[in-house]
Design a protein around this motif. Sequence first.
Motif, mmCIF file in Angstrom:
data_model
loop_
_atom_site.group_PDB
_atom_site.id
_atom_site.type_symbol
_atom_site.label_atom_id
_atom_site.label_comp_id
_atom_site.label_asym_id
_atom_site.label_seq_id
_atom_site.Cartn_x
_atom_site.Cartn_y
_atom_site.Cartn_z
ATOM 1 N N ALA A 38 0.640 -1.502 0.636
ATOM 2 C CA ALA A 38 -0.181 0.115 -0.176
ATOM 3 C C ALA A 38 0.544 1.284 -0.174
ATOM 4 C CB ALA A 38 -1.035 0.103 1.196
ATOM 5 N N LEU A 39 1.721 0.712 0.519
ATOM 6 C CA LEU A 39 2.913 2.313 0.681
ATOM 7 C C LEU A 39 3.762 2.712 -0.665
ATOM 8 C CD1 LEU A 39 4.269 1.885 4.309
ATOM 9 C CD2 LEU A 39 3.156 3.607 3.625
ATOM 10 N N CYS A 40 3.875 1.843 -1.555
ATOM 11 C CA CYS A 40 4.433 1.777 -3.019
ATOM 12 C C CYS A 40 3.199 2.337 -3.806
ATOM 13 C CB CYS A 40 5.036 0.170 -3.080
ATOM 14 S SG CYS A 40 6.349 -0.317 -2.017
ATOM 15 N N LEU A 41 1.921 2.592 -3.560
ATOM 16 C CA LEU A 41 1.001 2.497 -4.227
ATOM 17 C C LEU A 41 0.710 3.962 -3.669
ATOM 18 C CD1 LEU A 41 -1.774 -0.552 -3.822
ATOM 19 C CD2 LEU A 41 -0.429 0.838 -6.120
ATOM 20 N N LEU A 42 0.866 4.562 -2.189
ATOM 21 C CA LEU A 42 1.037 5.913 -2.603
ATOM 22 C C LEU A 42 1.964 6.513 -3.230
ATOM 23 C CD1 LEU A 42 0.459 5.737 1.769
ATOM 24 C CD2 LEU A 42 -1.836 6.238 -0.282
ATOM 25 N N GLN A 43 3.611 6.038 -2.816
ATOM 26 C CA GLN A 43 4.271 6.577 -3.411
ATOM 27 C C GLN A 43 4.558 6.847 -4.676
ATOM 28 O OE1 GLN A 43 8.068 7.507 -2.216
ATOM 29 N NE2 GLN A 43 9.536 6.772 -3.577
ATOM 30 N N ALA A 44 3.681 5.828 -5.390
ATOM 31 C CA ALA A 44 3.765 6.126 -6.730
ATOM 32 C C ALA A 44 2.451 7.262 -6.977
ATOM 33 C CB ALA A 44 2.646 4.680 -7.427
ATOM 34 N N VAL A 45 1.685 7.363 -6.293
ATOM 35 C CA VAL A 45 0.697 8.939 -6.634
ATOM 36 C C VAL A 45 1.485 10.314 -6.079
ATOM 37 C CG1 VAL A 45 -1.026 6.943 -7.577
ATOM 38 C CG2 VAL A 45 -0.650 8.273 -4.656
ATOM 39 N N GLY A 46 2.216 10.487 -4.796
ATOM 40 C CA GLY A 46 2.788 11.362 -4.648
ATOM 41 C C GLY A 46 2.429 11.427 -3.269
ATOM 42 N N ILE A 47 2.457 10.760 -2.596
ATOM 43 C CA ILE A 47 1.422 11.373 -1.488
ATOM 44 C C ILE A 47 2.496 11.101 -0.118
ATOM 45 C CG2 ILE A 47 0.122 10.427 1.103
ATOM 46 C CD1 ILE A 47 -2.230 9.445 -1.153
ATOM 47 N N GLU A 48 2.868 12.306 0.559
ATOM 48 C CA GLU A 48 3.865 12.525 1.885
ATOM 49 C C GLU A 48 3.895 11.561 2.864
ATOM 50 O OE1 GLU A 48 6.710 15.082 3.587
ATOM 51 O OE2 GLU A 48 5.507 16.285 2.245
ATOM 52 N N PHE A 49 4.989 10.751 3.187
ATOM 53 C CA PHE A 49 4.387 9.306 4.474
ATOM 54 C C PHE A 49 6.201 9.047 4.942
ATOM 55 C CE2 PHE A 49 5.088 6.689 1.261
ATOM 56 C CZ PHE A 49 5.690 5.566 1.595
ATOM 57 N N THR A 50 5.533 9.128 6.766
ATOM 58 C CA THR A 50 6.780 8.111 7.302
ATOM 59 C C THR A 50 6.002 7.244 7.312
ATOM 60 O OG1 THR A 50 6.817 9.014 8.720
ATOM 61 C CG2 THR A 50 7.900 10.294 7.105
ATOM 62 N N ALA A 51 6.999 5.995 7.771
ATOM 63 C CA ALA A 51 6.399 4.776 7.842
ATOM 64 C C ALA A 51 7.307 4.034 8.980
ATOM 65 C CB ALA A 51 5.522 3.614 6.758
ATOM 66 N N THR A 52 6.413 3.410 9.784
ATOM 67 C CA THR A 52 7.398 2.519 10.385
ATOM 68 C C THR A 52 7.262 1.307 11.284
ATOM 69 O OG1 THR A 52 8.449 4.463 11.961
ATOM 70 C CG2 THR A 52 8.716 2.026 13.309
ATOM 71 N N ILE A 53 7.667 0.176 11.030
ATOM 72 C CA ILE A 53 7.037 -1.502 10.997
ATOM 73 C C ILE A 53 7.999 -1.613 12.171
ATOM 74 C CG2 ILE A 53 6.911 -3.252 9.788
ATOM 75 C CD1 ILE A 53 6.468 -1.806 7.507
ATOM 76 N N ALA A 54 7.667 -1.687 13.694
ATOM 77 C CA ALA A 54 7.819 -2.507 14.358
ATOM 78 C C ALA A 54 7.387 -3.491 14.726
ATOM 79 C CB ALA A 54 7.875 -1.424 15.638
ATOM 80 N N GLY A 55 7.781 -4.534 15.677
ATOM 81 C CA GLY A 55 8.051 -6.065 15.807
ATOM 82 C C GLY A 55 9.201 -6.590 15.562
ATOM 83 N N GLY A 56 8.647 -7.367 16.236
ATOM 84 C CA GLY A 56 9.869 -9.200 16.081
ATOM 85 C C GLY A 56 9.140 -10.005 14.842
ATOM 86 N N THR A 57 9.749 -10.762 14.744
ATOM 87 C CA THR A 57 9.625 -11.831 13.437
ATOM 88 C C THR A 57 10.349 -13.198 14.125
ATOM 89 O OG1 THR A 57 9.564 -12.649 11.370
ATOM 90 C CG2 THR A 57 11.745 -11.767 11.940
ATOM 91 N N PHE A 58 9.478 -14.475 13.624
ATOM 92 C CA PHE A 58 10.259 -15.709 13.526
ATOM 93 C C PHE A 58 11.280 -15.873 11.759
ATOM 94 C CE2 PHE A 58 6.602 -16.028 17.392
ATOM 95 C CZ PHE A 58 7.797 -16.285 17.884
ATOM 96 N N GLN A 59 10.835 -15.200 10.973
ATOM 97 C CA GLN A 59 11.241 -15.391 9.804
ATOM 98 C C GLN A 59 11.851 -13.937 9.554
ATOM 99 O OE1 GLN A 59 7.705 -16.512 7.390
ATOM 100 N NE2 GLN A 59 7.113 -17.766 8.446
ATOM 101 N N PRO A 60 13.451 -14.005 9.301
ATOM 102 C CA PRO A 60 13.915 -13.198 9.154
ATOM 103 C C PRO A 60 13.843 -13.040 7.975
ATOM 104 C CG PRO A 60 15.428 -13.791 10.701
ATOM 105 C CD PRO A 60 14.023 -15.583 10.586
#
Length: 387
Positions: free
Chosen positions: A217-239
Amino acid sequence: MKILVITNLYPPQILGGYERSIADFARLLQQRGHELLVLTSDTPAFFSSHPNPYSEPQVERCLLLCGQWHPERGPEWFSEQRIADVKRQNSQTLTQHLQAFQPDVCLVGNATFLPVELLEQVLAVPIAIAHYVMNAHPGYLPSLTPQSPLYRYITCSDWVSGLLQQQGYPAATAQTIYPGAAIEAFYQADLPPRDRLRIAYASLVMPYKGADILVEALCLLQAVGIEFTATIAGGTFQPEFVQALQQLSKSEGLQDCIHFPGVLSRQELCELYQRCNVLVFPSRFEEPFGISQVEAMAAGLTLITSGTGGSREIVEHGQDGLIFETENPLDLAECLSALPTQPDAWETMTRKGQQKAISHFSQTIAVEQLESLLSALSRTPAKSSHP
């Protein structure tokens, strides 16, 4: 009351929100004057920071589990012989603690990999059990459900109650007690700045949690020029899954816009919410509840959720948050892009979400409901003297 808590994992050894909720209940019940003893396993592989403002009850990591969690294959049960040995040792351990502690009532949390015979042993005393279910099943097959009037389900959402009944569990009398969030820890009187989209994701970074849907979804926002920042926080069992998301971000030129800080402490999560104005909860998994949604709402973030399972009970679309079609990054992108175009409506919806978190989903409300139920169970007629 003297309350015995039995659960498979207990902080700081956790898999997720289930363990945190049981621990918060135990601490708050102790804070309200009750005496608690927690029996759990010692599974240090799942260590994670979980600070809290309340003192810890007595915790005995003396139970053995009948299986383990594999990072790729998921839950795995041990051999029949090993399970038989676990059951025998757990029974002896429980007998000792029942005799020494003399509980009035028992609160059971996550029973995955705990033998159901432990519950039967408690009921045989007899001591009433409130089993708080925050998964799609209580940890055993329907045919193994303890047949006792002293055994009572509590569920974290109406969706879980309905699902248990569909599977054949006797959950018609189950009481829903939303687990609640530490509203006081996350609440912000002033809403975060809404000069642009400042997006947070706070969960396990795994395929079933939908972090990839957010990145698309963020890639789609980038494609239409919408400014944003995003933080994807959390651990994982699949690096490798996280690495793939990072690579996708880089290939789309978003490496400076999307950050992956890993696991955050509660304090670090509060600080993240102070910088963000939207929480995206894109799970493709049927969520039993979704506490991070409430925490973010309390902090003044706008919730945009896939609304799967019990998580849909938290928000009313268009009133106090937004629900997008599960696994649809285009729909998610449209929800995100619509917010800055209607700043007044965005603020109104956010404030309604914050008020809902406070009035419906606080831990204070939850622990009062739980305390009342435990008190009633401790006085059930079938209760007799301890051995």
